[in-house]
Design a protein around this motif. Structure first.
Motif, PDB file in Angstrom:
ATOM      1  N   GLY A 178      15.521 -19.276  -4.793  1.00  0.00           N
ATOM      2  CA  GLY A 178      16.537 -18.711  -3.928  1.00  0.00           C
ATOM      3  C   GLY A 178      15.972 -18.395  -2.553  1.00  0.00           C
ATOM      4  N   THR A 179      16.662 -17.501  -1.850  1.00  0.00           N
ATOM      5  CA  THR A 179      16.263 -17.137  -0.496  1.00  0.00           C
ATOM      6  C   THR A 179      15.056 -16.214  -0.525  1.00  0.00           C
ATOM      7  OG1 THR A 179      18.559 -17.313   0.226  1.00  0.00           O
ATOM      8  CG2 THR A 179      17.035 -16.101   1.660  1.00  0.00           C
ATOM      9  N   VAL A 180      14.062 -16.516   0.280  1.00  0.00           N
ATOM     10  CA  VAL A 180      12.862 -15.690   0.355  1.00  0.00           C
ATOM     11  C   VAL A 180      13.062 -14.654   1.455  1.00  0.00           C
ATOM     12  CG1 VAL A 180      10.376 -15.663   0.754  1.00  0.00           C
ATOM     13  CG2 VAL A 180      11.432 -17.598  -0.448  1.00  0.00           C
ATOM     14  N   PRO A 181      12.936 -13.361   1.146  1.00  0.00           N
ATOM     15  CA  PRO A 181      13.137 -12.337   2.182  1.00  0.00           C
ATOM     16  C   PRO A 181      12.049 -12.403   3.242  1.00  0.00           C
ATOM     17  CG  PRO A 181      12.289 -11.352   0.182  1.00  0.00           C
ATOM     18  CD  PRO A 181      12.604 -12.776  -0.154  1.00  0.00           C
ATOM     19  N   ALA A 182      12.377 -11.898   4.414  1.00  0.00           N
ATOM     20  CA  ALA A 182      11.418 -11.887   5.510  1.00  0.00           C
ATOM     21  C   ALA A 182      10.601 -10.607   5.472  1.00  0.00           C
ATOM     22  CB  ALA A 182      12.148 -12.011   6.847  1.00  0.00           C
ATOM     23  N   ALA A 183       9.400 -10.681   6.028  1.00  0.00           N
ATOM     24  CA  ALA A 183       8.549  -9.491   6.145  1.00  0.00           C
ATOM     25  C   ALA A 183       9.093  -8.600   7.248  1.00  0.00           C
ATOM     26  CB  ALA A 183       7.118  -9.911   6.454  1.00  0.00           C
ATOM     27  N   THR A 184       9.077  -7.306   7.002  1.00  0.00           N
ATOM     28  CA  THR A 184       9.547  -6.322   7.985  1.00  0.00           C
ATOM     29  C   THR A 184       8.471  -5.263   8.174  1.00  0.00           C
ATOM     30  OG1 THR A 184      10.542  -4.884   6.312  1.00  0.00           O
ATOM     31  CG2 THR A 184      11.924  -6.672   7.172  1.00  0.00           C
ATOM     32  N   GLU A 185       8.700  -4.411   9.184  1.00  0.00           N
ATOM     33  CA  GLU A 185       7.785  -3.289   9.385  1.00  0.00           C
ATOM     34  C   GLU A 185       7.754  -2.412   8.137  1.00  0.00           C
ATOM     35  OE1 GLU A 185       5.748  -2.723  11.673  1.00  0.00           O
ATOM     36  OE2 GLU A 185       6.368  -3.948  13.386  1.00  0.00           O
ATOM     37  N   ARG A 186       8.878  -2.270   7.485  1.00  0.00           N
ATOM     38  CA  ARG A 186       8.960  -1.421   6.299  1.00  0.00           C
ATOM     39  C   ARG A 186       8.141  -2.019   5.144  1.00  0.00           C
ATOM     40  NH1 ARG A 186      11.814   2.831   4.737  1.00  0.00           N
ATOM     41  NH2 ARG A 186      12.384   3.105   2.539  1.00  0.00           N
ATOM     42  N   THR A 187       8.250  -3.348   4.927  1.00  0.00           N
ATOM     43  CA  THR A 187       7.477  -3.952   3.837  1.00  0.00           C
ATOM     44  C   THR A 187       5.980  -3.830   4.111  1.00  0.00           C
ATOM     45  OG1 THR A 187       7.630  -6.142   4.883  1.00  0.00           O
ATOM     46  CG2 THR A 187       9.287  -5.598   3.225  1.00  0.00           C
ATOM     47  N   ARG A 188       5.600  -3.920   5.400  1.00  0.00           N
ATOM     48  CA  ARG A 188       4.181  -3.762   5.713  1.00  0.00           C
ATOM     49  C   ARG A 188       3.730  -2.320   5.484  1.00  0.00           C
ATOM     50  NH1 ARG A 188       1.820  -6.746  10.891  1.00  0.00           N
ATOM     51  NH2 ARG A 188       2.549  -8.461   9.565  1.00  0.00           N
ATOM     52  N   GLU A 189       4.582  -1.350   5.867  1.00  0.00           N
ATOM     53  CA  GLU A 189       4.241   0.056   5.632  1.00  0.00           C
ATOM     54  C   GLU A 189       4.082   0.323   4.139  1.00  0.00           C
ATOM     55  OE1 GLU A 189       7.336   2.264   7.443  1.00  0.00           O
ATOM     56  OE2 GLU A 189       6.712   1.797   9.507  1.00  0.00           O
ATOM     57  N   HIS A 190       4.979  -0.242   3.328  1.00  0.00           N
ATOM     58  CA  HIS A 190       4.880  -0.067   1.879  1.00  0.00           C
ATOM     59  C   HIS A 190       3.569  -0.677   1.357  1.00  0.00           C
ATOM     60  CE1 HIS A 190       9.479   0.519   1.127  1.00  0.00           C
ATOM     61  NE2 HIS A 190       8.883   1.601   1.612  1.00  0.00           N
ATOM     62  N   ALA A 191       3.187  -1.828   1.918  1.00  0.00           N
ATOM     63  CA  ALA A 191       1.951  -2.471   1.485  1.00  0.00           C
ATOM     64  C   ALA A 191       0.741  -1.603   1.844  1.00  0.00           C
ATOM     65  CB  ALA A 191       1.819  -3.847   2.125  1.00  0.00           C
ATOM     66  N   LEU A 192       0.731  -1.055   3.062  1.00  0.00           N
ATOM     67  CA  LEU A 192      -0.389  -0.204   3.467  1.00  0.00           C
ATOM     68  C   LEU A 192      -0.438   1.068   2.620  1.00  0.00           C
ATOM     69  CD1 LEU A 192      -0.159  -0.638   7.342  1.00  0.00           C
ATOM     70  CD2 LEU A 192      -1.945  -1.529   5.823  1.00  0.00           C
ATOM     71  N   ARG A 198      -4.165   2.945  -3.842  1.00  0.00           N
ATOM     72  CA  ARG A 198      -5.151   2.218  -4.655  1.00  0.00           C
ATOM     73  C   ARG A 198      -6.562   2.711  -4.336  1.00  0.00           C
ATOM     74  NH1 ARG A 198      -5.362  -3.670  -6.471  1.00  0.00           N
ATOM     75  NH2 ARG A 198      -7.481  -4.406  -6.119  1.00  0.00           N
ATOM     76  N   ALA A 199      -6.842   2.926  -3.035  1.00  0.00           N
ATOM     77  CA  ALA A 199      -8.167   3.409  -2.641  1.00  0.00           C
ATOM     78  C   ALA A 199      -8.423   4.813  -3.184  1.00  0.00           C
ATOM     79  CB  ALA A 199      -8.293   3.397  -1.122  1.00  0.00           C
ATOM     80  N   ARG A 200      -7.403   5.663  -3.138  1.00  0.00           N
ATOM     81  CA  ARG A 200      -7.571   7.024  -3.672  1.00  0.00           C
ATOM     82  C   ARG A 200      -7.826   6.996  -5.178  1.00  0.00           C
ATOM     83  NH1 ARG A 200      -3.721   8.322   0.406  1.00  0.00           N
ATOM     84  NH2 ARG A 200      -1.991   7.806  -0.983  1.00  0.00           N
ATOM     85  N   ALA A 201      -7.102   6.126  -5.864  1.00  0.00           N
ATOM     86  CA  ALA A 201      -7.288   6.035  -7.315  1.00  0.00           C
ATOM     87  C   ALA A 201      -8.693   5.526  -7.645  1.00  0.00           C
ATOM     88  CB  ALA A 201      -6.232   5.109  -7.916  1.00  0.00           C
ATOM     89  N   GLN A 202      -9.185   4.573  -6.853  1.00  0.00           N
ATOM     90  CA  GLN A 202     -10.527   4.050  -7.109  1.00  0.00           C
ATOM     91  C   GLN A 202     -11.598   5.096  -6.824  1.00  0.00           C
ATOM     92  OE1 GLN A 202     -10.443   0.543  -4.627  1.00  0.00           O
ATOM     93  NE2 GLN A 202      -9.681  -0.772  -6.284  1.00  0.00           N
TER      94      GLN A 202
END
Length: 382
Positions: A178-192, A198-202
């Motif tokens: 289907g349609t692939v969504p585009a990357a947004t500032e919000r998706t990048r913020e969620h990734a960061l 993940r770093a805190r857990a490690q």
């Protein structure tokens, strides 16, 4: 493909290798193995390198697409016809897999490991140039393997994809429907935010050393070579006292034997006369020779390890000065150099039971020392 290991010998040197299944097209499709070696040599019915593999793929001799209705076979196993065949890789992704495998065989980071290093660098700098380098490293992973580069079964590579994709660009994901969504500032913020969590857990997870592990690193392996001293043992034989031939009399069932070697071979035979001759042999070599063709005690192969353990315990408890030499080896793996493949460490064939039994007796001597620290009530002595 990982986990399968093989090797070949070149000029006496062992070259590590692995393999993966492929189809070759030669008057039909044939399922075979592509052998991959650390020196870059590849076997696919003839020796090639990566350039040669590329040529095989471009010619179609190594098949990455399969024709419906075509006949295929696995040599001496089965044959069949394809109905709706699908393959998991392209020529480029197979080349990427093979290049990765050569890197791993040489202890170098493969494309996934290089991507993780680029990710760590970007998360440290947050520089756009480093994000672009991360994107290039991610796209360098063979396309069909861009799923678990993060090792996260739940999120898969989603957060990594979000960082690698330019804002406004469709996410560079694989096997999308289907349609692939585009990357947004919000998706990048969620990734960061994902990577920060993940770093805190490690950091919070500190691998705990098992409570009964030694405080120091294990000692290096000690090889006990087979040595014979026909003119008498040296005044300070060192680790050679651990040999069964060393003159250290032991008494078993009220019978005294000059060495462990004498005792073992005497006890191995059911013939009383030969047993006595073995016991009285002048040299350990003579004892073994006398017993070589003698009739064995029934079931001896199944009992021999336990018998040897008893003889070694007796030797080192009868002779404390020899026990000190054994204890001085600390926790080093002991590789015994004399005897059959069952007893000795003979390359890949040797089972090294003698070395393992010496390690067991050494541990028992340590346990004896610990027990002496306690009084009968179980309280540590002052």
């Amino acid at each position: 493909m990982r986990g399968k290991r093989t090797y070949r010998i070149v000029d006496g040197e062992r070259i590590e290798g692995t393999w993966r299944p492929i189809f070759i097209q030669n008057l039909g499709y044939h399922l075979t193995d592509l052998l991959i070696f650390a020196d870059g040599a590849l076997w696919c019915w003839e020796w090639v390198d990566l350039d040669g593999l590329r040529a095989k793929l471009e010619s179609g001799w190594i098949a990455t697409t399969l024709e419906p209705g075509a006949r295929a076979s696995a040599h001496h196993l089965a044959s069949w016809r394809f109905d709706e065949p699908r393959t998991a890789f392209t020529p480029e992704t197979l080349l990427g897999e093979v290049a990765d495998e050569i890197d791993r065989l040489n202890g170098r980071p493969d494309s996934t490991a290089r991507c993780r290093l680029a990710l760590d660098h970007y998360l440290e700098t947050r520089a756009e140039a480093d994000r672009r380098a991360l994107r290039a490293a991610y796209l360098d992973i063979p396309e069909h393997l861009r799923t678990y580069a993060l090792g996260d079964m739940d999120s898969k590579d989603g957060p990594l994809v979000a960082l690698c994709t330019d804002i406004g660009e469709p996410l560079i994901t694989y096997r999308s429907s289907g349609t692939v969504p585009a990357a947004t500032e919000r998706t990048r913020e969620h990734a960061l935010a994902y990577f920060a969590d993940r770093a805190r857990a490690q950091e919070a997870y500190v691998p705990r050393r098992p409570a009964d592990d030694p405080d120091t690193a294990p000692a290096g392996a000690l090889h006990i070579p087979e040595r014979h001293y026909p003119n008498g043992w040296p005044e300070t034989p060192g680790p050679h006292v651990l040999q069964n031939e060393y003159p250290a009399p032991i008494t078993i069932a009220s019978v005294t034997y000059p060495t462990v070697h004498h005792a073992y071979w005497a006890l191995s035979t059911i013939n009383p006369e030969i047993r006595d001759r073995v016991r009285r042999a002048e040299r350990p070599f003579d004892a073994g020779r006398l017993a070589r063709d003698a009739p064995r005690v029934p079931g001896w192969p199944d009992a021999r390890a336990a018998v040897m353990a008893r003889l070694l315990r007796t030797k080192f408890r009868t002779h404390p000065e020899l026990a000190e030499v054994l204890l001085a080896t600390r926790d080093a793996p002991l590789h015994y150099g004399g005897g059959s493949d069952y007893w000795a460490a003979h390359g890949e064939k040797g089972r090294n039971w003698m070395g393992r039994l010496l390690e067991l007796v050494r541990s028992e001597l340590h346990a004896d020392m610990i027990e002496h620290m306690f009084d009968p009530t179980g309280t540590l002595e002052a």
